[in-house]
Structure formats: structure tokens, C-alpha cells
Design a protein around this motif. Structure first.
Motif, PDB file in Angstrom:
ATOM      1  N   ASP A  10      -1.711   5.139 -10.819  1.00  0.00           N
ATOM      2  CA  ASP A  10      -3.153   5.379 -10.793  1.00  0.00           C
ATOM      3  C   ASP A  10      -3.607   5.212  -9.344  1.00  0.00           C
ATOM      4  O   ASP A  10      -3.699   4.094  -8.841  1.00  0.00           O
ATOM      5  CB  ASP A  10      -3.878   4.396 -11.706  1.00  0.00           C
ATOM      6  CG  ASP A  10      -5.365   4.700 -11.839  1.00  0.00           C
ATOM      7  OD1 ASP A  10      -5.863   5.595 -11.120  1.00  0.00           O
ATOM      8  OD2 ASP A  10      -6.024   4.043 -12.659  1.00  0.00           O
ATOM      9  N   ARG A  12      -6.469   5.714  -7.986  1.00  0.00           N
ATOM     10  CA  ARG A  12      -7.799   5.095  -7.825  1.00  0.00           C
ATOM     11  C   ARG A  12      -7.697   3.581  -7.682  1.00  0.00           C
ATOM     12  O   ARG A  12      -8.466   2.958  -6.968  1.00  0.00           O
ATOM     13  CB  ARG A  12      -8.702   5.432  -9.010  1.00  0.00           C
ATOM     14  CG  ARG A  12      -9.080   6.912  -9.080  1.00  0.00           C
ATOM     15  CD  ARG A  12      -9.840   7.215 -10.340  1.00  0.00           C
ATOM     16  NE  ARG A  12      -8.921   6.998 -11.474  1.00  0.00           N
ATOM     17  CZ  ARG A  12      -9.313   6.625 -12.678  1.00  0.00           C
ATOM     18  NH1 ARG A  12     -10.579   6.424 -12.942  1.00  0.00           N
ATOM     19  NH2 ARG A  12      -8.429   6.466 -13.646  1.00  0.00           N
ATOM     20  N   CYS A  13      -6.739   2.992  -8.376  1.00  0.00           N
ATOM     21  CA  CYS A  13      -6.562   1.533  -8.350  1.00  0.00           C
ATOM     22  C   CYS A  13      -5.429   1.104  -7.422  1.00  0.00           C
ATOM     23  O   CYS A  13      -5.084  -0.076  -7.395  1.00  0.00           O
ATOM     24  CB  CYS A  13      -6.262   1.021  -9.759  1.00  0.00           C
ATOM     25  SG  CYS A  13      -7.513   1.371 -10.968  1.00  0.00           S
ATOM     26  N   ASN A  14      -4.834   2.056  -6.692  1.00  0.00           N
ATOM     27  CA  ASN A  14      -3.692   1.768  -5.832  1.00  0.00           C
ATOM     28  C   ASN A  14      -2.568   1.101  -6.638  1.00  0.00           C
ATOM     29  O   ASN A  14      -1.987   0.100  -6.229  1.00  0.00           O
ATOM     30  CB  ASN A  14      -4.089   0.903  -4.632  1.00  0.00           C
ATOM     31  CG  ASN A  14      -2.994   0.828  -3.601  1.00  0.00           C
ATOM     32  OD1 ASN A  14      -2.196   1.744  -3.486  1.00  0.00           O
ATOM     33  ND2 ASN A  14      -2.938  -0.261  -2.864  1.00  0.00           N
TER      34      ASN A  14
END
Length: 74
Positions: A10, A12-14
Motif C-alpha cells: 500500500d 499510501r501508507c508506505n
């Protein structure tokens, strides 16, 4: 049987994680389910569970695989 390698990424959340499942024979005629997980590109945590038969190890691996698929691993 070959090892099963699952990943969950993901951006976006690294988050980039992997989960590996493998069945290996032991020296005493049993089978071990080897589980390894961690961040992609890093050394992970390893857990080994020993079962008296290959069938029990296969069932445990399928169960763990289904749990990880529900959590978003592919």
C-alpha cells in the motif's frame, strides 16, 4: 510442494510486506510448516511449527494462507 509467497503493498501508507509459507520434512519423519514474514527487502521473522503428518501440515498451511488472503495479501 513449493513455497507460497504473499505480498501486501500500500503506497499510501508506505507499507510493503511479505509472508512466506513452506513445508519442509524434519529429520524425525515429521513435517514442519515454516512461516516467514516482514518488510519487503528486509530480513523477517521465522516461526516453525512441527506436525506429525504431511496432511496436518498442509491443512495448517491452507488455513494460514486463507487468513492472510482475508487481510489483503495477494
Amino acid at each position: 510442494m513449493t513455497a507460497i509467497m504473499l505480498t501486501r503493498v500500500d503506497h499510501r501508507c508506505n507499507m510493503g510486506r511479505y509472508y512466506k509459507l513452506d513445508i519442509q520434512p524434519t529429520l524425525f519423519g515429521e513435517c514442519s510448516l515454516m512461516r516467514e514474514w516482514g518488510r519487503i527487502g528486509r530480513a523477517g521473522t521465522v516461526r516453525i511449527e512441527t506436525y506429525s503428518s504431511r496432511g496436518q501440515a498442509d491443512m495448517a498451511m491452507i488455513s494460514k494462507w486463507a487468513q492472510k488472503r482475508k487481510r489483503g495479501y495477494q
